[in-house]
Design a protein around this motif. Sequence first.
Motif, PDB file in Angstrom:
ATOM      1  N   TYR A  14       0.822  -1.215   0.000  1.00  0.00           N
ATOM      2  CA  TYR A  14       0.000   0.000   0.000  1.00  0.00           C
ATOM      3  C   TYR A  14       0.856   1.265   0.000  1.00  0.00           C
ATOM      4  O   TYR A  14       0.488   2.279  -0.590  1.00  0.00           O
ATOM      5  CB  TYR A  14      -0.978   0.006   1.184  1.00  0.00           C
ATOM      6  N   TYR A  15       2.037   1.209   0.635  1.00  0.00           N
ATOM      7  CA  TYR A  15       2.853   2.432   0.720  1.00  0.00           C
ATOM      8  C   TYR A  15       3.709   2.624  -0.523  1.00  0.00           C
ATOM      9  O   TYR A  15       4.450   3.598  -0.612  1.00  0.00           O
ATOM     10  CB  TYR A  15       3.692   2.455   2.001  1.00  0.00           C
ATOM     11  N   ASN A  30      12.785   2.517  -7.675  1.00  0.00           N
ATOM     12  CA  ASN A  30      13.437   1.941  -6.490  1.00  0.00           C
ATOM     13  C   ASN A  30      13.528   0.416  -6.586  1.00  0.00           C
ATOM     14  O   ASN A  30      14.573  -0.178  -6.323  1.00  0.00           O
ATOM     15  CB  ASN A  30      12.652   2.303  -5.213  1.00  0.00           C
ATOM     16  N   LEU A  34      16.776  -1.997  -7.039  1.00  0.00           N
ATOM     17  CA  LEU A  34      17.018  -3.047  -6.038  1.00  0.00           C
ATOM     18  C   LEU A  34      17.281  -4.387  -6.718  1.00  0.00           C
ATOM     19  O   LEU A  34      18.224  -5.107  -6.363  1.00  0.00           O
ATOM     20  CB  LEU A  34      15.803  -3.157  -5.104  1.00  0.00           C
ATOM     21  N   ILE A 165      18.303  12.180   0.558  1.00  0.00           N
ATOM     22  CA  ILE A 165      19.710  11.892   0.263  1.00  0.00           C
ATOM     23  C   ILE A 165      19.990  10.419   0.530  1.00  0.00           C
ATOM     24  O   ILE A 165      19.566   9.889   1.548  1.00  0.00           O
ATOM     25  CB  ILE A 165      20.619  12.766   1.162  1.00  0.00           C
ATOM     26  N   ASP A 166      20.688   9.769  -0.397  1.00  0.00           N
ATOM     27  CA  ASP A 166      20.971   8.348  -0.190  1.00  0.00           C
ATOM     28  C   ASP A 166      22.378   8.141   0.364  1.00  0.00           C
ATOM     29  O   ASP A 166      23.069   9.098   0.718  1.00  0.00           O
ATOM     30  CB  ASP A 166      20.702   7.543  -1.465  1.00  0.00           C
ATOM     31  N   THR A 167      22.794   6.888   0.449  1.00  0.00           N
ATOM     32  CA  THR A 167      24.104   6.572   1.045  1.00  0.00           C
ATOM     33  C   THR A 167      25.262   7.119   0.212  1.00  0.00           C
ATOM     34  O   THR A 167      26.376   7.221   0.717  1.00  0.00           O
ATOM     35  CB  THR A 167      24.286   5.048   1.219  1.00  0.00           C
TER      36      THR A 167
ATOM     37  N   HIS B  10      10.919  -9.647   6.976  1.00  0.00           N
ATOM     38  CA  HIS B  10      11.065  -8.467   6.126  1.00  0.00           C
ATOM     39  C   HIS B  10      12.550  -8.178   5.893  1.00  0.00           C
ATOM     40  O   HIS B  10      13.324  -8.103   6.850  1.00  0.00           O
ATOM     41  CB  HIS B  10      10.377  -7.255   6.752  1.00  0.00           C
ATOM     42  N   THR B  13      15.346  -2.938   2.519  1.00  0.00           N
ATOM     43  CA  THR B  13      15.937  -2.552   1.234  1.00  0.00           C
ATOM     44  C   THR B  13      16.647  -1.199   1.357  1.00  0.00           C
ATOM     45  O   THR B  13      16.398  -0.451   2.299  1.00  0.00           O
ATOM     46  CB  THR B  13      14.863  -2.420   0.144  1.00  0.00           C
ATOM     47  N   TYR B  14      17.496  -0.889   0.356  1.00  0.00           N
ATOM     48  CA  TYR B  14      18.262   0.364   0.388  1.00  0.00           C
ATOM     49  C   TYR B  14      17.354   1.593   0.433  1.00  0.00           C
ATOM     50  O   TYR B  14      17.685   2.602   1.048  1.00  0.00           O
ATOM     51  CB  TYR B  14      19.243   0.435  -0.800  1.00  0.00           C
ATOM     52  N   TYR B  15      16.177   1.505  -0.212  1.00  0.00           N
ATOM     53  CA  TYR B  15      15.319   2.697  -0.250  1.00  0.00           C
ATOM     54  C   TYR B  15      14.455   2.823   1.007  1.00  0.00           C
ATOM     55  O   TYR B  15      13.690   3.779   1.134  1.00  0.00           O
ATOM     56  CB  TYR B  15      14.475   2.745  -1.534  1.00  0.00           C
ATOM     57  N   GLU B  16      14.573   1.883   1.920  1.00  0.00           N
ATOM     58  CA  GLU B  16      13.929   2.030   3.237  1.00  0.00           C
ATOM     59  C   GLU B  16      14.908   2.614   4.247  1.00  0.00           C
ATOM     60  O   GLU B  16      14.536   2.845   5.402  1.00  0.00           O
ATOM     61  CB  GLU B  16      13.423   0.668   3.738  1.00  0.00           C
ATOM     62  N   ASP B  18      18.279   5.372   5.335  1.00  0.00           N
ATOM     63  CA  ASP B  18      18.710   6.754   5.118  1.00  0.00           C
ATOM     64  C   ASP B  18      20.219   6.794   4.911  1.00  0.00           C
ATOM     65  O   ASP B  18      20.855   5.764   4.684  1.00  0.00           O
ATOM     66  CB  ASP B  18      18.258   7.649   6.285  1.00  0.00           C
ATOM     67  N   GLN B  19      20.800   7.983   4.979  1.00  0.00           N
ATOM     68  CA  GLN B  19      22.232   8.173   4.744  1.00  0.00           C
ATOM     69  C   GLN B  19      23.113   7.357   5.680  1.00  0.00           C
ATOM     70  O   GLN B  19      24.254   7.066   5.363  1.00  0.00           O
ATOM     71  CB  GLN B  19      22.603   9.646   4.944  1.00  0.00           C
ATOM     72  N   THR B  20      22.588   7.030   6.855  1.00  0.00           N
ATOM     73  CA  THR B  20      23.379   6.296   7.831  1.00  0.00           C
ATOM     74  C   THR B  20      23.294   4.779   7.613  1.00  0.00           C
ATOM     75  O   THR B  20      23.936   4.017   8.329  1.00  0.00           O
ATOM     76  CB  THR B  20      22.911   6.606   9.270  1.00  0.00           C
ATOM     77  N   GLY B  21      22.471   4.344   6.651  1.00  0.00           N
ATOM     78  CA  GLY B  21      22.363   2.911   6.369  1.00  0.00           C
ATOM     79  C   GLY B  21      21.432   2.164   7.301  1.00  0.00           C
ATOM     80  O   GLY B  21      21.428   0.934   7.328  1.00  0.00           O
ATOM     81  N   MET B  27       9.519   4.321   7.484  1.00  0.00           N
ATOM     82  CA  MET B  27       9.407   3.037   6.796  1.00  0.00           C
ATOM     83  C   MET B  27       9.074   1.903   7.771  1.00  0.00           C
ATOM     84  O   MET B  27       8.365   0.967   7.416  1.00  0.00           O
ATOM     85  CB  MET B  27      10.695   2.729   6.035  1.00  0.00           C
ATOM     86  N   ILE B  29       7.151   2.214  10.346  1.00  0.00           N
ATOM     87  CA  ILE B  29       5.702   2.341  10.559  1.00  0.00           C
ATOM     88  C   ILE B  29       4.950   1.760   9.356  1.00  0.00           C
ATOM     89  O   ILE B  29       3.994   0.994   9.508  1.00  0.00           O
ATOM     90  CB  ILE B  29       5.320   3.826  10.796  1.00  0.00           C
ATOM     91  N   ASN B  30       5.391   2.112   8.130  1.00  0.00           N
ATOM     92  CA  ASN B  30       4.764   1.550   6.932  1.00  0.00           C
ATOM     93  C   ASN B  30       4.735   0.021   6.976  1.00  0.00           C
ATOM     94  O   ASN B  30       3.715  -0.599   6.687  1.00  0.00           O
ATOM     95  CB  ASN B  30       5.538   1.983   5.671  1.00  0.00           C
ATOM     96  N   VAL B  31       5.862  -0.564   7.323  1.00  0.00           N
ATOM     97  CA  VAL B  31       5.968  -2.027   7.301  1.00  0.00           C
ATOM     98  C   VAL B  31       5.140  -2.646   8.432  1.00  0.00           C
ATOM     99  O   VAL B  31       4.471  -3.664   8.236  1.00  0.00           O
ATOM    100  CB  VAL B  31       7.457  -2.461   7.372  1.00  0.00           C
ATOM    101  N   LEU B  34       1.576  -2.537   7.344  1.00  0.00           N
ATOM    102  CA  LEU B  34       1.383  -3.556   6.310  1.00  0.00           C
ATOM    103  C   LEU B  34       1.165  -4.929   6.933  1.00  0.00           C
ATOM    104  O   LEU B  34       0.253  -5.668   6.550  1.00  0.00           O
ATOM    105  CB  LEU B  34       2.610  -3.590   5.388  1.00  0.00           C
TER     106      LEU B  34
END
Lengths: 245, 245
Positions: A14-15, A30, A34, A165-167, B10, B13-16, B18-21, B27, B29-31, B34
């Motif tokens: 859903y998200y 995304n 991946l 911002i990504d890694t 679960h 993934t990289y897009y879940e 942030d910059q700190t890894g 995300m 909360i989203n998961v 879900l």
Amino acid sequence: MPGKKYEEKHLVTYYEGDQTGTMTISMMINVMILISDNQSQALGVGPEVVDQTGLGWVITQYTMNITRLPQVGEEVLVGTQAVNNNDYFCQRDFWIKDQTGKVIVKTTSIFVLMDRTTRRMHKLLPELIEPYESDKVKRIIRLPKLSDVEGTENSQDYAVRYFDIDTNHHVNNAKYFEWVFNTVDEEVLNNYFPTMVNIRYHVEIQPHQMVHSAVSFDQETLKSSHKISVGDTLCCEANVEWSHR
Amino acid sequence: MPGKKYEEKHLVTYYEGDQTGTMTISMMINVMILISDNQSQALGVGPEVVDQTGLGWVITQYTMNITRLPQVGEEVLVGTQAVNNNDYFCQRDFWIKDQTGKVIVKTTSIFVLMDRTTRRMHKLLPELIEPYESDKVKRIIRLPKLSDVEGTENSQDYAVRYFDIDTNHHVNNAKYFEWVFNTVDEEVLNNYFPTMVNIRYHVEIQPHQMVHSAVSFDQETLKSSHKISVGDTLCCEANVEWSHR
């Protein structure tokens, strides 16, 4: 012979969807990236291996052809293939298939290797390329040039947020799609969907910058052109073709 | 006896991240939501069934206790349980376990049923509640009250974006976490992580509104308080406790 194919199932949550109940373009990007990371990992040339060379993969352009958008709750098959490459550029394709095996999204992209310090393009390293078994060619596919569309104009300013911002410490390429599509009139987003997206990245966007996203939408042809800039610098351009949902 | 438990694996993934890894709170909360939707579906009281009653589930408050954040690339187990309920309120717990079985995130939340037309709270319907087999109690847990913290102040304005709105046509509750955390100083976000989050929703935020997110951060106690408002209306409050990464 073109390179190895790789596929994974993906359940659209859903998200990952928007108000219309279909997957966002940003989330499709995304998930496709991946899956290509997972292929790289499986072939022994994942992010950790690339990082050690001081280089990094960068995408310069995507074209997407969309028959229909994946639905929230739908299980799709997401695939990728490193098709071919010359000395500097790689063509990587992606696809999304529905449960009947029909391809509903087709994407072609151009990847290059960038020196992480100088941020300049670097010749492809055989050790990072060979595992994909893609064809070595003289000339790589030339994706369509970007063009300007005349029509209703609109623009929005976006402050780059911490979580954009990504890694790699620049704006993740999927975020540009949010700035592109958020600037489009809500009535269009609710009633139309993109059947073709052509996006080209010129300059990386950095933390703390203020982004200007402008759109010109032609009601008759249902085409739009988009420009994302920081100050006087054009960072990204896109063309989109729309169809009734 | 408390209600049924439900767990799913679960992979972060990289897009879940942030910059700190590490995984973002938004995300997580989203998961978690879900997974609770998936439990509801498995028990025959999924979103489609709830929709037919003209009602909808709304979360009024979350408290989260975080030992450490899940890492990008880490496989975790996300679980939920409808613990108990009285006539109007349900206590639902969530947890995230790492591969050793250690609980690294614990969340307690309060759910209510809202009439989708009047947007007012509605008495819980037995047919929507019984499948979870949660305890019927007189008094439900009272989650900690929100308090003000004195310290360095900062604020940001956010225009509600098209893609912030979910299928219920209001701002998805995970989005509030982005406004809360984006307003915090970048140096704090890079060097500290939230060990406790207490967030309470007062008023739903709608499309086209302009959101004001204010934070007050106490450097000594490493606590912060947050207020999200639209004009003069306080929509959401949060308390966060921070620890060095």
